[in-house]
Structure formats: C-alpha cells, structure tokens
Design an enzyme around this catalytic site. Structure first.
Site, PDB file in Angstrom:
ATOM      1  N   ASN A 114       2.989  13.805  24.203  1.00  0.00           N
ATOM      2  CA  ASN A 114       3.829  12.859  24.747  1.00  0.00           C
ATOM      3  C   ASN A 114       5.646  13.122  24.777  1.00  0.00           C
ATOM      4  OD1 ASN A 114       1.575  11.662  23.628  1.00  0.00           O
ATOM      5  ND2 ASN A 114       0.959  10.798  25.658  1.00  0.00           N
ATOM      6  N   THR A 142      -2.419  18.398  21.313  1.00  0.00           N
ATOM      7  CA  THR A 142      -2.385  16.482  20.379  1.00  0.00           C
ATOM      8  C   THR A 142      -4.044  16.910  20.025  1.00  0.00           C
ATOM      9  OG1 THR A 142      -2.700  14.442  20.691  1.00  0.00           O
ATOM     10  CG2 THR A 142      -2.714  15.474  22.427  1.00  0.00           C
ATOM     11  N   ILE A 143      -4.255  16.360  18.873  1.00  0.00           N
ATOM     12  CA  ILE A 143      -5.926  16.750  18.695  1.00  0.00           C
ATOM     13  C   ILE A 143      -5.647  15.458  19.418  1.00  0.00           C
ATOM     14  CG2 ILE A 143      -5.513  17.475  16.598  1.00  0.00           C
ATOM     15  CD1 ILE A 143      -5.781  14.774  15.016  1.00  0.00           C
ATOM     16  N   ASP A 144      -5.975  14.880  20.051  1.00  0.00           N
ATOM     17  CA  ASP A 144      -6.193  13.340  20.394  1.00  0.00           C
ATOM     18  C   ASP A 144      -6.468  13.707  21.289  1.00  0.00           C
ATOM     19  OD1 ASP A 144      -4.751  12.284  18.022  1.00  0.00           O
ATOM     20  OD2 ASP A 144      -3.253  10.998  18.735  1.00  0.00           O
ATOM     21  N   MET A 188      -9.654   9.835  14.006  1.00  0.00           N
ATOM     22  CA  MET A 188      -8.080   9.394  14.406  1.00  0.00           C
ATOM     23  C   MET A 188      -8.152   8.933  15.653  1.00  0.00           C
ATOM     24  SD  MET A 188      -5.816  12.293  12.583  1.00  0.00           S
ATOM     25  CE  MET A 188      -4.612  12.199  11.080  1.00  0.00           C
ATOM     26  N   GLY A 189      -7.205   8.492  16.175  1.00  0.00           N
ATOM     27  CA  GLY A 189      -7.089   7.892  17.287  1.00  0.00           C
ATOM     28  C   GLY A 189      -6.720   6.921  17.405  1.00  0.00           C
ATOM     29  N   ARG A 190      -5.518   6.672  17.781  1.00  0.00           N
ATOM     30  CA  ARG A 190      -4.950   4.425  17.488  1.00  0.00           C
ATOM     31  C   ARG A 190      -5.541   4.470  19.059  1.00  0.00           C
ATOM     32  NH1 ARG A 190      -3.901   1.471  13.144  1.00  0.00           N
ATOM     33  NH2 ARG A 190      -4.259   3.053  11.754  1.00  0.00           N
ATOM     34  N   GLU A 244     -10.097   4.606  14.367  1.00  0.00           N
ATOM     35  CA  GLU A 244      -9.443   4.014  12.950  1.00  0.00           C
ATOM     36  C   GLU A 244      -8.171   2.727  14.245  1.00  0.00           C
ATOM     37  OE1 GLU A 244      -5.586   6.573  12.534  1.00  0.00           O
ATOM     38  OE2 GLU A 244      -5.237   7.492  14.133  1.00  0.00           O
ATOM     39  N   GLN A 299      -8.611  16.092   9.916  1.00  0.00           N
ATOM     40  CA  GLN A 299      -8.760  17.038  10.617  1.00  0.00           C
ATOM     41  C   GLN A 299      -7.864  17.074  12.366  1.00  0.00           C
ATOM     42  OE1 GLN A 299     -10.382  12.666  12.399  1.00  0.00           O
ATOM     43  NE2 GLN A 299      -9.131  11.907  10.645  1.00  0.00           N
TER      44      GLN A 299
END
Lengths: 409, 409
Positions: A114, A142-144, A188-190, A244, A299
């Site tokens: 982003n 992005t992995i997210d 991961m991934g806030r 996380e 990851q």
C-alpha cells in the site's frame, strides 16, 4: 535527444518470495519492447534512486536462465526501502524528476504494497499536473494479501503454501507423544488474517489446525479455554493457529496480556509474542504440555517452496505493467482478476491506483466461522487454488541457488 | 509352537524428518526375510508395547509406494515416548518379556537417541542373563548428531539441509534495507553445536551467517560485541547463528542473562530465548535494527526439504539392523562409517550398544575456529556431503503428502 526512452523499476516495502518474479516480468517485457531502450533498477527503491544508486538491468532481459533463477529467488533483488513521499510541494519531487529526466525515463514501475502504491499515486499525479509524459505503474506484492483492487496479491500464494506445509509438518511432529498437548502457531498478518486462515489448508488425515483465530474477530480468553477444553475431550494433541495481530475486546494484542508491569532490562515493556503467551496460559490452566511457535520471516522468504500459481501470476503482473505503460497508462496498478475457480483461471487487469493506495483489505465475515475460531469452506475455496503447483528448485551443493545482485555492476 | 518368529519395531525420543525412513528400512527387510513372520509396530514405543498397543505392519512390506511415502514422512509414524527403563530388578522387565513372548518376538528394533539405546542395552543384557533368544538392535536417530559410535546420525543431514537453506533465505531477506541490522538465528542443540555449525553451509555470494556460536565454546558478551562492531565496519546486514545452548562462563545459558528478577504472571522465571535476548542487547548497545529468530521444531520435521544422502542412509541403517539381528547379533546399534569423503561413500556397521547409550558426542575443538565465533574448513568438509541430494516431494493439492497411521488398523 534520443527518441528512445528508458524504463526504471524498483522494489519497496517488505520482501516476499515472489517479488522477484514480478521484477523478472518487468525486465523481460521491457527488453522485448522495441520502444524501450534500457531497463534500469533502483537500488533500495525510491530512496536509492534519489541518490542515483541505479543499475542497468538490460543484460538480464535475454538471459532466460538468470530470469528463471531470479523468479524463484526470495527477498528484494534490488533491495528495498520504507519511504513515504511527502506532499507535492516538497523539493523531493524536483529531485526525483531530475533523476528521471537524466536517465531519460518514460516508464516507471514500482513493486510494493500500500505505501508503495501511494508513491505511484503521488508521482503520477505530479507528472500529470506538470505535463510530463512519464507513466507510473504500480505492481502489487505482499504476503499479507491486504491490498484492495486485486483478487489476491502476488506473494500471498507462496507464503500460504509455506505456512500450510509447515503447519501440517508441525502438527505431525506435535502428535507423537501420547500425552495432552497444545501447540500454538503464530502467523504473520497484524490486521489481516489471510495467512492465518491459510493454515486451514494444512488439514489432512487428522493433521492441521484444530482452531484458527484471525485478527478480524475479537479474541476472548474464556472462549479460547472453552474451545481447548471441548476439543481435548476427543483429541490429545491440539494445534492452534493464531494471528500475531489477534486482539482482545479492549483492543490490546493478545501478547500484551502478560506484559503488565514486566519491563525488561532495557526498560522496554516486554511483549512476549502471541504464541508464547498462549503457551503459558494453556500450561497454567490445563496442565497440558504446551509449545508456542512463531513461524517468523520464513513465511515471506521460503524460496525453496513456492506456489507455481503465485510465481506465474507474479511474473505476469510485472509483464502486464509494462504492456499497460506502453499503451500510455499511468496512475494505475496491475491487479489479478479471478475469471473462474474450477478450473482456476486468472487475468491481469488495470485498476486505478487510488483504489489500492493506503488501504487494507481484511478477511470478510463470511470467510470466518460464526464462533470466530475457524475459517469457512468459502475461504478454503478462495485460497486453495493459490497454493497450487510447484516451482522446481535449482539446487547446488544441496542448497537452493539464488540470483544475487553484484552491487558493483 | 510355530517355528516362525516375529519382529517388532518402535520409535522413541524426539521425532526427526528421517526417522520413518529407518522404519521403512526395518519393515522392508523383515518382510523380505523368510525367517521372519510378522513385523509388528509398538505405538508410542516401549510404553505402548507394555500396554499391548501394537499394530501389524506386515502389509506395508510389499507396498513400495507406501514405503516410499513413509520414508519421507516427518515425525514418528508409530508415535513416540520418553521412557527410561529402571534397573533390572523391576517387574517391568517381566511385563515386557511377557508381551514379547505372547507375540512370538525374536527380533526387536528400537529407533532412537541415547536414551533409547539405553533401553536396548538393558533389554539385551536382561535377555542374555535369562537365556532368552531375542535379539535387540538399536537404530540411531537424532537431528542433534550427538550419538557416539557413528560418523553421524540419521536425521542430522536433513535437519542441517533445512537449517542451511533457511538461514540463506533469512540472510537474503535481512539484507534488503540499506540500514545497519543484526539478525540473530537460534538453532537447536542444547549441548552439541552440530546443527548450529551447519548454518555455515548457507554461505553463498555474501549471504549466510557472519558469526557462529556453538555451545561447546564459552560465550562472552564482550567478545560478541567486538565481533559485531568489527563486522559492521564493512557490512550493513549481519547474520548471527547461535545455539539455543550457548552458555556464558558462569555456566548459565545466554537466555538467562535478562531473566534476573523477571518473573512472568505464572510465577515462572522468564526465559526469553537466546535469539530474542541478543536482539535486545544489540539494539541497546548499537542502536541497530535487530531481530531474533528461533527456527524451532521445523528443524526436525521439514519433510518437504530432505537430504537424499540422509534419507538413503536412514533407510539403510534400518535395513542393516534386520540383517544383523538375523545373523544373531544382539546388544548392538547400527552405525554409519564414512568410507571416503570425495566422493562421499558410507557403509553401515555394527557397534556395541554400550558405546552409544547415555553418551553425548559434541563438536571437537578442531571443528571450531580459534576465536570461537565460527566453524573451520574441517567442519565444512565433514558436514557438506550429508546435505547432498534431494528427495522428490509428493504433492497433493499443493502440499506435501504424508503417510499417516490409521490407529484402528
């Protein structure tokens, strides 16, 4: 002045295992075009470009072996930066456009998330306003998987495949002893639970996560204990996947639950990690064997286990960005549209950059189970095609080869 | 009474990614022998055997596809236990031999580490003393490579390959930003540094660990700071590999360095993990970006990234154990002897079980650099052949397949 204009490409934000496949797509397509002279690379993104830390990548364009190796090399080949452009009255813009003119750039490609799309948005707007014919195209990564405007992001599929494989393996490992145990795996991934949800793909013959907690759904310790107690009646070894970024109803991260009053020798409030915190609580509450595992940066950089779907699409969004720029498009991001799910088929499309910049796409409610401790079949249908297929790893002396930039080139 | 005797096999101690290859070797060889009737499996090792939790594995012996899949399935297929046999005057021995007689067992195979070899030692001694013709053969396994009597242990090569691959990937990931950073990677092996040393194999075009600290060499914080300061003069992104068992000169683990006075809400002394502790110290001392990463259990269960050398040898030690038992041997462990290093070639041999049981083989001094912050070329020569070659992974729906025991069989 030469009639032939050049292109430049940069990478920004956190690395992924697929970001170099998009780079390879940009390099190959620019080199194939008769309208484009050289393809330059910014070292460390826009920050490096302002310092004229620029390399000529044109020789890679016709080297199929190197492009193939680049496509499966994890982390940002050109280096990355975290730099947010100021508003447009800053002298930084003059500096950027001076460099672009010096290198006779007409085509600017920026691979990122982003914040990077915000850079594309601002630079394209500035160029239009000043009447400069330079096309700015964003290439998502992005992995997210939290970018709007695209069905999914390049990089997500490979991260999801690594996570699901690893969770399955850890689940097998955690089941070997004939004692009650809880293994908590932190993913991961806030703010977005896409990767945590992907752990559900690990399910196989009794293996895989029993409980899945995403950050989109409020985490209640009491509900968590109930969930564990219920499953433990029929199953000795329980596996929990948790983001996380899981938060309790006061908005605090789960990992803050034990930090009250604990200050480490550095004077920092101690944040223990979500998995480790739950490990402690489970041990205390149930007396079970408990283990917290953080999957960590592997990851996003496990180049030895890539999704073929992901790497192909990542290459294509890079390649497609060049096509769009050649057609005169600017201020856009290439995106992936899912044309059909069975068989899975996708196409690259262009979306307005403003739709992607500075926004986050989280997991929708219908992808999360009612109780908030699992994903739904809709989620599985969405995610499963994205981990499909394998990319052959090139091994040398028993280890995966990588393409590494010679910085002096 | 039938003239045909049966065999039984069990797995014990921590699982590895190669322990099932040894099981496959035992199953295949017993099924090939005309002297052996059935091959039984103990569920959860000797503990399960005493409860007669026993399965018949004979149908696997001629199923090449399943044996192949078993060979690359991580974790203990039969389940495991942690059970140390008491001295021989215990009634437990009568129970064990009652079960063995009930199932007409003449051949007993136990796949495990030092504690499991202790089981083989005690049972074989008891049988000899009581004049029972049951042959007890140990099959070594442990990722830690800390068993004496064998050049290396089955399971070590695959763990080393996973660690070296992952450290290389993390190293690429950690190098993308143009800022000073230190990434500390914590590797398994509480007393023996073999796995931590294997991280050196990751080195490749500037990637890989800059510093390696094994538990065999005393860790000095002052020396660590000097090492970091020195390297940071020429290199922005530093990677450190350290054993979870690294200790300071007072004999305390490095991870205990910040635990003084810190007690978590559970009343336990807080142990932060070696990598996380060094992350904090580096940030405070140098102001660098710092990250601590624990590779965790994936080191022993990454079935998607196996060493062909390791899996082949693991199968052979299992197979060889059966041959030795058929020849009447008991109270032994199969071991790997390195016949030549270039080209690498090994053979299976028998060693006295007493030489392996209850003992640990640590990394010798000449494998560690003088300053104690690296391994030597001798170590590299020793370890490199053990990660060589790849085992093709069977994927299904994008993820590695595994053979999972149907417990009701």
């Amino acid at each position: 002045m030469n009639e032939m204009y050049n292109a430049i490409v940069g990478q920004s934000g956190g690395p992924t295992a697929a970001i170099n496949a998009s780079l390879a797509g940009v390099i190959k397509k620019t080199c194939e075009s008769e309208k484009i002279g050289k393809i330059f690379g910014m070292l460390n993104g826009i920050s490096g470009m302002m310092e004229e830390r620029i390399v000529d990548l044109s020789s890679l364009g016709s080297d199929e072996d190197k492009l193939s190796l680049l496509s499966k090399t994890p982390a940002s080949f050109l280096g990355s930066c975290r730099f947010k452009l100021p508003e447009e009255d800053s002298p930084i813009y003059d500096r950027i456009f001076d460099v672009l003119e010096k290198y006779q750039i007409r085509y600017f490609f920026y691979i990122g998330g982003n914040d990077s799309m915000d850079t594309v948005l601002k630079l394209s707007a500035f160029a239009l306003k000043k009447g400069k014919d330079i096309r700015f195209v964003g290439v998502p990564k992005t992995i997210d998987n939290d970018l709007p405007g695209t069905d999914h992001t390049p990089g997500f599929g490979s991260a999801a495949k690594y996570i699901a494989s690893t969770v399955r393996e850890i689940s097998a490992d955690s089941a070997v002893y004939n004692v009650n145990s809880v293994t908590v795996i932190e993913i991961m991934g806030r703010n977005a639970g896409w990767l945590t949800g992907a752990s559900a793909l690990a399910r196989y013959k009794g293996l895989g996560p029993d409980l899945i907690y995403l950050p989109e759904h409020t985490f209640h310790f009491s509900q968590f204990y109930d969930d564990i107690a219920k499953i433990s009646k029929n199953k000795k070894n329980i596996v929990v996947a948790i983001s996380e970024g899981a938060r309790t109803k006061d908005g605090k991260y789960v990992c803050e639950a034990v930090s009250n009053g604990i200050v480490d020798v550095f004077g920092h409030k101690y944040l223990g990690g979500t998995a480790r915190v739950l490990e402690g609580f489970v041990r205390k509450k149930f007396g079970f064997k408990a283990r917290g595992i953080e999957l960590n940066v592997s990851q996003r950089c496990a180049g030895h286990l890539l999704s073929k779907t992901d790497i192909s699409e990542s290459f294509q969004v890079g390649s497609s960005a060049v096509e769009l720029a050649l057609k005169g498009k600017t201020g856009i991001m290439t995106a992936i549209a899912r044309m059909s799910n069975a068989p899975y088929r996708s196409e690259c499309v262009a979306v307005d950059i403003a739709a992607a910049a500075n926004q986050e796409k989280t997991v929708p409610r219908h992808f999360i189970s009612e109780r908030g401790n699992d994903v739904t079949e809709d989620f599985i249908q969405y995610a499963a095609p994205l981990i499909a297929g394998e990319v052959p790893v090139e091994f040398e002396n028993g280890l995966p080869k990588m393409l590494v930039l010679e910085k002096e080139a």
